[in-house]
Write an enzyme that holds these catalytic residues in place. Structure first.
Site: not given
Ligand SMILES: Cc1ncc(C[n+]2csc(CCOP(=O)(O)OP(=O)(O)O)c2C)c(N)n1
Ligand SMILES: [Mg+2]
Lengths: 377, 335
Positions: B37, B68, B90, B93, B137
């Site tokens: 991404e 994903e 990205q 997580d 994150h």
């Protein structure tokens, strides 16, 4: 409520029949198609008989009554095209590129021996019996290896086609899915990506009205599952899954569309699951499905429909083509005499080969977790 | 040393080292493609792939829709058809959205095809807490993948290892889950010179500090907590050895056992939660295979069994710290 058709659908369906792809088929082609329907049906029926005799383990997912989808979709492919079959598509492994000759060792499909070794869990299966039933494939023969995870191979098909285009190829990939599996997130994610990149992935929906014990009305909100295509701006077609020539036509339209760079498509083939979800479910399926619906669903046997079409075209003039009547018969009703002898012999050979093939050595269970690596201990 | 690092600068930050590895492999391996991404036009959320699409074109480095599952599945298909693939998450997580494709499709491919098909795919992405990234994150979810046979799992802590391990991973015929520590991406203190074509074999631990009294085993940014703790412990007369395992699968047990021959005491530190985490795996292996070397119970310091909370006091409370390591080490040495 009747389903609306997208503009692309209408254009294609309005074509006069003389311009349909199937009008280009020769009599020999049509007879071969007829024969392949018998082969797929016999495979199914014979395995059920073998299982009843206690000669094999594992669940069988019958493609009985759905054979026209496999035969009609595979017949027009180029040998180098890819396919991604699922649990109900077992005959696809040996029907792929059958046009190059079932006996031809170089054809781009599996031999009946390999497929039987897989069914019997023998070491000569392409996957050495490491996973069961339809979970086999072949990089060399361009067959994607499936897992149990429904719709899980569609993104893989997209990746295979992405690489094919990067390599300058012109292959297409047919992926097979039940209508129930279109509810998976990965179905959407993969088709969306394929649409964005105009990848030549043709997703065939075998809409047999049932996903295990759940009717299609609880899986998909629209009458035609193919309408999902509208959301991706791609071609969506509906075929009569009982009519092998209609399947052939719609799939060939989608294949040509894909090959010419216009992108992916969804081809819904309307059919009916004749028996249980798997053979373990045959008895229960008689209870959760209304008898009336089952009887109607079974009444349009794809072999009978093909026979009628061939008869109308005058293809069936020889006695040999009218001598066999498997249509309408269940596994317990049909006998070898209902099938052409070469069909019976072909499978017999595969089964004998499998029975003579060894079961894998237990030690193989710990092999091949990793590939050998020069950059790792 | 100038404040802003350029490609010509002899010292590399962790992030630039990663980019160099990908850049070099793209130039050496014509079959390598990179997908993820925002990795093309933008060059990645953190800039790991910055400039690579411009250099190698959109056929080699390209953007994927936010999926994903499609990223991993596409990588698998491309690998099946001859490509080597670098797939970026990205944030690590978000890998959970592609979980099925990783553990059922990718990890098993070589196994279920009896070696017919290998999967040269690196799935890499920024991981780790301590930066206020909060629940989604900050994760270190490496243990999920260590539990899926067929995947190699790597986590570099230095710029040189970032480059060397990523290079090895991109040349490995197996799928590699590559956990990058985003808090280290631009950390000036750890910049270092790295030779070009630097490669670090997977499965070889590094001893970051030699000592004789206790062994601290870790990976990722907790290695630095261990090193700081070791500095503190010297003041108490305790000499700690610090091992950075670098690769979780395959694990270099020998380096750990050899250290325990000297120290007879073990603490394993990781920032993932405790239950079924990788620290527990290391302790289990030591207990099974090297129990005779231990003079004290082997112990772990991990995140508490909680998500990673956002506000700083909350985050620090649940994570391993230098202080926690020092205190436990003192007790173990006195055991
Ligand atoms: C991800 C996933 N969820 C559940 C199952 C269990 N399962 C196997 S087949 C099936 C029904 C599939 O229905 P459909 O897609 O319509 O295909 P059909 O069997 O009718 O051909 C289910 C629920 C599975 N294999 N994979
Ligand atoms: Mg169904």
């Amino acid at each position: 409520m009747t389903a609306r058709k997208s503009s692309s659908q209408t254009t294609l369906e309005n074509q006069p029949s003389s311009s349909l792809p199937s009008s280009q088929l020769s009599r020999a082609d049509r007879l071969q198609i007829f024969n392949q329907l018998y082969l797929a049906r016999y495979f199914d029926i014979r395995l059920i008989k073998e299982k009843k005799r206690g000669r094999l383990r594992g669940t069988l997912y019958s493609s009985h009554n759905q054979e026209a989808i496999l035969v009609g979709s595979l017949f027009g492919l180029k040998p180098t095209d890819w396919i991604s079959p699922i649990h109900r598509d077992m005959p696809a492994f040996f029907l792929k590129d059958a046009r190059s000759g079932l006996e031809n060792p170089n054809r781009m499909g599996m031999s009946i021996e390999q497929v039987c070794c897989q069914v019997w869990g023998r070491v000569d299966s392409p996957g050495r019996a490491r996973d069961n039933w339809s979970h086999i494939g072949s990089k060399e023969k361009h067959i994607i290896h499936s897992t149990s995870m429904l719709a899980g191979t569609i993104p893989v098909a997209a990746g295979v086609m992405l690489a094919d285009r990067l390599n300058g190829g012109d292959a297409v990939c047919l992926t097979y899915n039940g209508e129930g599996s279109t509810a998976q997130g990965v179905f959407h994610e993969a088709v969306n990506f394929a649409a964005v990149r105009k990848l030549p992935v043709v997703t065939i929906i075998e809409n047999n009205q049932w996903a295990y014990g759940t009717p299609v009305s609880l899986e998909c909100p629209t009458e035609d599952v193919a309408r999902r295509a509208d959301g991706y701006g791609i071609l969506g077609l509906v075929a009569d899954g009982q009519d092998v020539f209609d399947v052939y036509d719609k799939v060939m339209m989608a294949v040509d569309h894909a090959r010419s760079g216009l992108g992916p498509s969804i081809v819904e083939c309307k059919t009916f699951r004749a028996y249980g979800h798997g053979d373990h479910d045959d008895d229960r399926a008689n209870k959760y499905r209304p008898n009336q619906e089952v009887m109607e669903g079974r009444s349009r046997d794809p072999i009978a429909i093909c026979r009628r079409k061939l008869a109308a075209l005058g293809d069936l003039d020889g006695a040999s083509e009218t001598a066999y009547w498997a249509e309408g018969k269940s596994a317990s009703e049909a006998t070898n005499d209902d099938f052409p002898p070469e069909v019976v012999e072909y499978l017999e050979r595969g089964i004998q080969f499998a029975l003579n093939s060894a079961v894998p050595d237990g030690n193989e269970g710990e092999q091949w977790v990793f590939a050998d690596s020069e950059v790792s201990r | 040393m100038s404040a802003s690092q350029t490609l010509e600068s002899p010292k590399k930050q962790y992030l630039n080292a990663l980019r160099d590895a990908i850049d070099e492999e793209l130039s050496l391996n014509p079959d390598l493609i990179c997908l993820g991404e925002d990795i093309g036009l933008l060059g990645g959320a953190f800039g790991v792939t910055e400039g690579l699409q411009a250099k190698y074109g959109t056929d080699r480095v390209f953007d994927m829709p936010i999926s994903e599952a499609a990223i991993i599945g596409t990588a698998v298909g491309a690998a099946l058809n001859g490509k080597t693939v670098m797939a970026e998450m990205q944030f690590i997580d978000f890998i959970s959205c592609g979980f099925d494709q990783i553990v059922n499709m990718l990890a098993t491919y070589h196994y279920r095809t009896a070696g017919e098909v290998s999967m040269p795919i690196v799935v890499r992405g920024p991981a780790g807490a301590y930066g206020g990234g909060a629940l989604y994150h900050s994760q270190m979810n490496e243990a999920w993948f260590c539990n899926a046979p067929g995947l190699k799992v790597v986590c570099p802590s230095t710029p040189a290892d970032a480059k060397g391990l990523l290079t090895a991973s991109l040349r490995d015929p197996n799928p590699v889950l590559f956990f990058e520590i985003k808090e280290l991406y631009r950390k000036r203190e750890i910049e270092e010179e790295i030779p070009s074509h630097h490669i670090v074999r997977l499965g070889e631990a590094a001893i970051r500090r030699f000592g004789s009294d206790i062994t601290l085993v870790s990976y990722g940014q907790n290695v630095y907590h261990c090193l700081q703790a070791a500095d503190e412990l010297v003041k108490e007369g305790i000499n700690a050895e610090v091992i950075d395992i670098r690769t979780l699968v395959p694990l270099d047990e020998d380096t750990i056992f050899a250290s325990l021959e000297k120290t007879n005491r073990l603490i394993v530190v990781n920032e993932a939660p405790m239950t079924c985490g990788f620290a527990g795996e290391i302790i289990a292996r030591v207990s099974e295979k090297a129990f005779h070397l231990l003079d004290a119970p082997p112990v772990r310091i991990t995140r508490l069994d909680t998500p990673v909370p956002w506000a700083k006091p909350l985050e620090l409370h649940v994570l391993p710290s230098v202080e926690k390591i020092v205190n436990l080490a003192k007790r173990l040495v006195a055991f």
